[in-house]
Design a protein around this motif. Sequence first.
Motif, PDB file in Angstrom:
ATOM      1  N   MET D   1     -37.822  59.570-115.051  1.00  0.00           N
ATOM      2  CA  MET D   1     -39.172  59.823-114.474  1.00  0.00           C
ATOM      3  C   MET D   1     -40.207  59.791-115.610  1.00  0.00           C
ATOM      4  O   MET D   1     -40.142  60.587-116.551  1.00  0.00           O
ATOM      5  N   THR D   2     -41.137  58.877-115.488  1.00  0.00           N
ATOM      6  CA  THR D   2     -42.124  58.724-116.568  1.00  0.00           C
ATOM      7  C   THR D   2     -43.179  59.822-116.497  1.00  0.00           C
ATOM      8  O   THR D   2     -43.342  60.484-115.478  1.00  0.00           O
ATOM      9  N   ASP D   3     -43.867  59.948-117.617  1.00  0.00           N
ATOM     10  CA  ASP D   3     -44.952  60.938-117.691  1.00  0.00           C
ATOM     11  C   ASP D   3     -46.025  60.638-116.651  1.00  0.00           C
ATOM     12  O   ASP D   3     -46.580  61.538-116.030  1.00  0.00           O
ATOM     13  N   ASN D   4     -46.285  59.344-116.489  1.00  0.00           N
ATOM     14  CA  ASN D   4     -47.331  58.922-115.551  1.00  0.00           C
ATOM     15  C   ASN D   4     -46.998  59.304-114.117  1.00  0.00           C
ATOM     16  O   ASN D   4     -47.862  59.724-113.364  1.00  0.00           O
ATOM     17  N   SER D   5     -45.709  59.136-113.772  1.00  0.00           N
ATOM     18  CA  SER D   5     -45.337  59.443-112.381  1.00  0.00           C
ATOM     19  C   SER D   5     -45.385  60.946-112.144  1.00  0.00           C
ATOM     20  O   SER D   5     -45.721  61.402-111.058  1.00  0.00           O
ATOM     21  N   VAL D   6     -45.052  61.745-113.166  1.00  0.00           N
ATOM     22  CA  VAL D   6     -45.181  63.202-113.048  1.00  0.00           C
ATOM     23  C   VAL D   6     -46.639  63.543-112.782  1.00  0.00           C
ATOM     24  O   VAL D   6     -46.975  64.321-111.880  1.00  0.00           O
ATOM     25  N   LYS D   7     -47.510  62.940-113.593  1.00  0.00           N
ATOM     26  CA  LYS D   7     -48.951  63.156-113.463  1.00  0.00           C
ATOM     27  C   LYS D   7     -49.424  62.815-112.048  1.00  0.00           C
ATOM     28  O   LYS D   7     -50.159  63.583-111.420  1.00  0.00           O
ATOM     29  N   HIS D   8     -48.938  61.650-111.550  1.00  0.00           N
ATOM     30  CA  HIS D   8     -49.394  61.219-110.239  1.00  0.00           C
ATOM     31  C   HIS D   8     -48.905  62.172-109.152  1.00  0.00           C
ATOM     32  O   HIS D   8     -49.647  62.500-108.219  1.00  0.00           O
ATOM     33  N   THR D   9     -47.624  62.595-109.268  1.00  0.00           N
ATOM     34  CA  THR D   9     -47.094  63.533-108.273  1.00  0.00           C
ATOM     35  C   THR D   9     -47.897  64.821-108.278  1.00  0.00           C
ATOM     36  O   THR D   9     -48.260  65.354-107.229  1.00  0.00           O
ATOM     37  N   LEU D  10     -48.180  65.323-109.475  1.00  0.00           N
ATOM     38  CA  LEU D  10     -48.997  66.536-109.598  1.00  0.00           C
ATOM     39  C   LEU D  10     -50.366  66.316-108.975  1.00  0.00           C
ATOM     40  O   LEU D  10     -50.869  67.171-108.235  1.00  0.00           O
ATOM     41  N   TYR D  11     -50.954  65.166-109.272  1.00  0.00           N
ATOM     42  CA  TYR D  11     -52.288  64.849-108.767  1.00  0.00           C
ATOM     43  C   TYR D  11     -52.315  64.872-107.241  1.00  0.00           C
ATOM     44  O   TYR D  11     -53.193  65.467-106.628  1.00  0.00           O
ATOM     45  N   VAL D  12     -51.285  64.216-106.668  1.00  0.00           N
ATOM     46  CA  VAL D  12     -51.223  64.152-105.202  1.00  0.00           C
ATOM     47  C   VAL D  12     -51.032  65.546-104.606  1.00  0.00           C
ATOM     48  O   VAL D  12     -51.588  65.890-103.559  1.00  0.00           O
ATOM     49  N   THR D  13     -50.247  66.384-105.308  1.00  0.00           N
ATOM     50  CA  THR D  13     -49.988  67.728-104.795  1.00  0.00           C
ATOM     51  C   THR D  13     -51.218  68.614-104.913  1.00  0.00           C
ATOM     52  O   THR D  13     -51.589  69.323-103.975  1.00  0.00           O
ATOM     53  N   ILE D  14     -51.852  68.573-106.082  1.00  0.00           N
ATOM     54  CA  ILE D  14     -52.945  69.514-106.347  1.00  0.00           C
ATOM     55  C   ILE D  14     -54.257  69.055-105.720  1.00  0.00           C
ATOM     56  O   ILE D  14     -54.952  69.835-105.080  1.00  0.00           O
ATOM     57  N   PHE D  15     -54.588  67.781-105.900  1.00  0.00           N
ATOM     58  CA  PHE D  15     -55.871  67.301-105.383  1.00  0.00           C
ATOM     59  C   PHE D  15     -55.765  66.754-103.961  1.00  0.00           C
ATOM     60  O   PHE D  15     -56.728  66.785-103.212  1.00  0.00           O
ATOM     61  N   GLY D  16     -54.566  66.232-103.616  1.00  0.00           N
ATOM     62  CA  GLY D  16     -54.406  65.608-102.302  1.00  0.00           C
ATOM     63  C   GLY D  16     -54.209  66.628-101.202  1.00  0.00           C
ATOM     64  O   GLY D  16     -53.947  67.811-101.449  1.00  0.00           O
ATOM     65  N   THR D  17     -54.354  66.167 -99.969  1.00  0.00           N
ATOM     66  CA  THR D  17     -54.189  67.077 -98.835  1.00  0.00           C
ATOM     67  C   THR D  17     -53.283  66.483 -97.765  1.00  0.00           C
ATOM     68  O   THR D  17     -53.069  67.104 -96.733  1.00  0.00           O
ATOM     69  N   HIS D  18     -52.755  65.284 -98.003  1.00  0.00           N
ATOM     70  CA  HIS D  18     -52.033  64.617 -96.925  1.00  0.00           C
ATOM     71  C   HIS D  18     -50.511  64.756 -97.018  1.00  0.00           C
ATOM     72  O   HIS D  18     -49.823  64.603 -96.030  1.00  0.00           O
ATOM     73  N   THR D  19     -49.986  65.072 -98.220  1.00  0.00           N
ATOM     74  CA  THR D  19     -48.540  65.249 -98.329  1.00  0.00           C
ATOM     75  C   THR D  19     -48.165  66.683 -97.965  1.00  0.00           C
ATOM     76  O   THR D  19     -49.006  67.576 -97.954  1.00  0.00           O
ATOM     77  N   ARG D  20     -46.873  66.872 -97.684  1.00  0.00           N
ATOM     78  CA  ARG D  20     -46.381  68.204 -97.337  1.00  0.00           C
ATOM     79  C   ARG D  20     -46.557  69.158 -98.523  1.00  0.00           C
ATOM     80  O   ARG D  20     -47.015  70.294 -98.364  1.00  0.00           O
ATOM     81  N   ALA D  21     -46.241  68.670 -99.732  1.00  0.00           N
ATOM     82  CA  ALA D  21     -46.393  69.500-100.933  1.00  0.00           C
ATOM     83  C   ALA D  21     -47.865  69.873-101.135  1.00  0.00           C
ATOM     84  O   ALA D  21     -48.191  71.008-101.494  1.00  0.00           O
ATOM     85  N   GLY D  22     -48.752  68.895-100.891  1.00  0.00           N
ATOM     86  CA  GLY D  22     -50.188  69.146-101.061  1.00  0.00           C
ATOM     87  C   GLY D  22     -50.674  70.236-100.143  1.00  0.00           C
ATOM     88  O   GLY D  22     -51.454  71.104-100.542  1.00  0.00           O
ATOM     89  N   LYS D  23     -50.186  70.202 -98.893  1.00  0.00           N
ATOM     90  CA  LYS D  23     -50.610  71.204 -97.921  1.00  0.00           C
ATOM     91  C   LYS D  23     -50.091  72.587 -98.300  1.00  0.00           C
ATOM     92  O   LYS D  23     -50.809  73.580 -98.207  1.00  0.00           O
ATOM     93  N   THR D  24     -48.808  72.632 -98.725  1.00  0.00           N
ATOM     94  CA  THR D  24     -48.224  73.911 -99.141  1.00  0.00           C
ATOM     95  C   THR D  24     -48.999  74.485-100.318  1.00  0.00           C
ATOM     96  O   THR D  24     -49.325  75.678-100.352  1.00  0.00           O
ATOM     97  N   PHE D  25     -49.328  73.620-101.276  1.00  0.00           N
ATOM     98  CA  PHE D  25     -50.096  74.061-102.440  1.00  0.00           C
ATOM     99  C   PHE D  25     -51.439  74.642-102.009  1.00  0.00           C
ATOM    100  O   PHE D  25     -51.849  75.707-102.484  1.00  0.00           O
ATOM    101  N   ASP D  26     -52.115  73.939-101.105  1.00  0.00           N
ATOM    102  CA  ASP D  26     -53.442  74.379-100.672  1.00  0.00           C
ATOM    103  C   ASP D  26     -53.390  75.727 -99.967  1.00  0.00           C
ATOM    104  O   ASP D  26     -54.255  76.582-100.168  1.00  0.00           O
ATOM    105  N   ILE D  27     -52.341  75.913 -99.142  1.00  0.00           N
ATOM    106  CA  ILE D  27     -52.216  77.186 -98.432  1.00  0.00           C
ATOM    107  C   ILE D  27     -51.928  78.318 -99.411  1.00  0.00           C
ATOM    108  O   ILE D  27     -52.517  79.401 -99.330  1.00  0.00           O
TER     109      ILE D  27
END
Lengths: 288, 288, 288, 288
Positions: D1-27
Amino acid sequence: MTDNSVKHTLYVTIFGTHTRAGKTFDIALIIAIISSLVVLVLDSIPSISAQWSRELKYLEYTFTGLFTIEYILRLYCSPKPMAYAKSFYGVVDLLAILPTYLVLFFPSASFMGVIRALRVMRIFRILKLVRYLQESNILLRSLLMARRKIFIFFTTVAILVTIFGSLIFVIEGPENGFTSIPMSIYWAIVTITTVGYGDLVPQTGLGKAIASLTMLMGYSILAVPTGIFTAELHQEMQSHKSLVKCPNCSQSGHDSDAMHCKYCGGELADPDQRVVTTKSSFFLVSCR
Amino acid sequence: MTDNSVKHTLYVTIFGTHTRAGKTFDIALIIAIISSLVVLVLDSIPSISAQWSRELKYLEYTFTGLFTIEYILRLYCSPKPMAYAKSFYGVVDLLAILPTYLVLFFPSASFMGVIRALRVMRIFRILKLVRYLQESNILLRSLLMARRKIFIFFTTVAILVTIFGSLIFVIEGPENGFTSIPMSIYWAIVTITTVGYGDLVPQTGLGKAIASLTMLMGYSILAVPTGIFTAELHQEMQSHKSLVKCPNCSQSGHDSDAMHCKYCGGELADPDQRVVTTKSSFFLVSCR
Amino acid sequence: MTDNSVKHTLYVTIFGTHTRAGKTFDIALIIAIISSLVVLVLDSIPSISAQWSRELKYLEYTFTGLFTIEYILRLYCSPKPMAYAKSFYGVVDLLAILPTYLVLFFPSASFMGVIRALRVMRIFRILKLVRYLQESNILLRSLLMARRKIFIFFTTVAILVTIFGSLIFVIEGPENGFTSIPMSIYWAIVTITTVGYGDLVPQTGLGKAIASLTMLMGYSILAVPTGIFTAELHQEMQSHKSLVKCPNCSQSGHDSDAMHCKYCGGELADPDQRVVTTKSSFFLVSCR
Amino acid sequence: MTDNSVKHTLYVTIFGTHTRAGKTFDIALIIAIISSLVVLVLDSIPSISAQWSRELKYLEYTFTGLFTIEYILRLYCSPKPMAYAKSFYGVVDLLAILPTYLVLFFPSASFMGVIRALRVMRIFRILKLVRYLQESNILLRSLLMARRKIFIFFTTVAILVTIFGSLIFVIEGPENGFTSIPMSIYWAIVTITTVGYGDLVPQTGLGKAIASLTMLMGYSILAVPTGIFTAELHQEMQSHKSLVKCPNCSQSGHDSDAMHCKYCGGELADPDQRVVTTKSSFFLVSCR
């Protein structure tokens, strides 16, 4: 006379509004509701309560008895008793009788007495008698359409009073009466809604400046809920107009209380019936 | 000169507004009405009343005398005296003179004096002089169109203040000044209308929370009457525009104070005349 | 350089807003106006006034001197000096300097000092710098269009406060603080506008009932001016849109701050210029 | 797993709202924000603060730690860290953690504690979760469109309170509590916004007359911001409707929460997606 036909006659009388018996029942009910509220209010005035304690108690029991019979009859004759019991009016009807029994059986539960005041909500039930429900539906639907905007508005107000309350708490402090953040938030609400009791006022110059800002904020953001509701109501009234069609010439755009088509003079559907055929019938049904 | 022609001349002078005599009469009347009100107000100020008691009394009698003569003349020259006597202005005209006679004949009825203040409503009569009645009609009709929605709004407010008043009565209780439910309802009205005298304020935390809720409620439901009236007025103004047609090119949509057609420049009917030909004439006639 | 050209250069600098010199002059003027107001405010605070009395006096004289020179120059370079002197801004400019001279020559006329506060109205002058005047015109014209309705509203409020004030005077009487009808009318204004100081509150039950009615009245008739203004503004904004035409495709309906035609992309007239060609130019001219 | 993909996953989780992880994070985030605010409020109540001082302090440190980690992660995974740090939410996120550190390192800076209250603004962040942002955009854009008119309104109010404040200062004077012009301007703001604390009231007749004028002024100019906002919102809502087009029949005019075309029944774009394609996406992006 079969059990079913008794049930149906009762149903038409108690829930319906179009038969003569139904109208008599509704008028008797509204008199009973208002009388029971008057008893409640009189009972709270010390001078009257001391002198007429006994009579007021008996009246209270009489009304509770009547409302209990009415509640049982409603449950009995309703085609779907559980649906009624769980509906808004079903809960209100229950809340109107429950407190008296609770006070009767558990004398310590005197604080339950206040829930009797919810009895006033029963008056809503009578409103459907008249044609007012249609306007009521327009108002309710406008509020419903605007509910998200209103939610955003209240969230903003909640954030503003928290921030202004916290600010004034730090600036004025406990020595000027702002003893805690909740107390200061209470002050901020009193100020932002322009109520201004004056039981808690800023004493320092900076406090007065913050208070002035809070007032001007409250004064101008009042425009927001008004704007939201007005815009929605305007749309709602226009779309409502287009919902009513003349059966003769098929043209729409009639006022909500129009009885005849304004283009060809043909008779329009009865306003009370008419509304049932639109999506607003949701309210009529859910409020039964 | 026949009796009938005297009657008609009087009628045109007293009720009419288009002749020179009619205008002079109206201006004299408005001066008399305002002067009589000034006398009333001055009479209520102790320092002035003590010093000028005699003069104020004489002025009071003079104005009552004048208004009595005017009332009798109106009854005499009106084609339908009973219709005038029972109309809104007929009742106001009578109420303006009755109290002084009552105080004169029954000195103990001094509380009737206040009804003299209703004399101020006579000013409305003068408004028809100017072109303002047309705008007044638009405002009145908007209120009339919205009367059911306004009724629903006031019913809701009545229910809310009863519920919040009862709640605060139970929470705060007589030891904090909330001595009875009517007293608590008074507090709820003071709070929900955002007046906030501060003569009665919640002392407990829970009481403050309920009060905050009442304030926010009152703050936001203010949007409802405003929304209702704005939406109705908007419709009324648009429908009013379409009522006025250019006699030259037949196009409508003119402003209520337009004197010329905005499309062809043809002269429009005089605004005061114009309104008489529409359904709003109902108000002009009923307000005679 | 002829006298006329000097006059014209001065005119463009002082009255104009489009040249570099004109803009510099306007910015210097607004700084001077605000500074002079700050001096006025500081002078009223006892602790500051005592310590800096001398400095504040000198600053006051300096600003008055500057504004006097400006006023004379305006009179000198204006093509129609009398028109300027009699215009709204001409009067305000004079009122801004006159009080200081009056206090200087007639030391007893210290109460004139307050008219200096009118100096703040000079800030309006600067507003024309920016494009805001156009919106200002829309707001002013909406108010102008609604002036008759607003007059009717204020007449109604005046009648209501007289009636409610008289009623509360009779009910509560001097023993509860309602010492005269003017005092009671003051109470009625405090209540009907929902200000609610609480310095004068009804004590009797009937008085509280009348007060509640006054509050509810004030709470709901607030809808009337809002409705009037909103409806007029809505019409004004729509008619304003149709006033601006694209010089390329001749289509109208552009927003007031649009720079390009939304249909063909052609450049529209400069917003500041544009407004001068409409009837709203009346305000721009009359406010010079 | 590259550094970039970690960054992207984090980005989607923290800033995004459409994935399951993103929603859990937001709640989880909204729970943490509200909890930290409750701690802040409880800490300000003397009785609670005295008893639970230690526990509240630890909770405070825990939340600050969590928010610090969150802030660092946001900086780390954001494609443009500086853009985030300088954005509205970036500043709020920093302000939410900074005060605790400042109090920790500079114990004397206890007044910084209040900025912690700004933490409540973080709740806005969560709003984008739901579809409410779309309505929020309509409200924001209406305010944005009306900003010049609102500026003119506030300038007018500022001028009015200065003039009325100065007048009352001269009329009532320091002996009646109006000790300086700033104090009197504070009174004028309290009065014109119809707050009416009652801590400072006019005592003289002339003072009461000026106060009455201020109240009536404040009562009626409330119509101005409401009218402005209502008119803008109305236009905004209508233009918003025309922005949404049915992909099937290309007809527009759909409600903002419509899922299907009201003409042909074809499925419309998802409301959340839909708004991104309009100019209102500016807000969605800028609020990230």
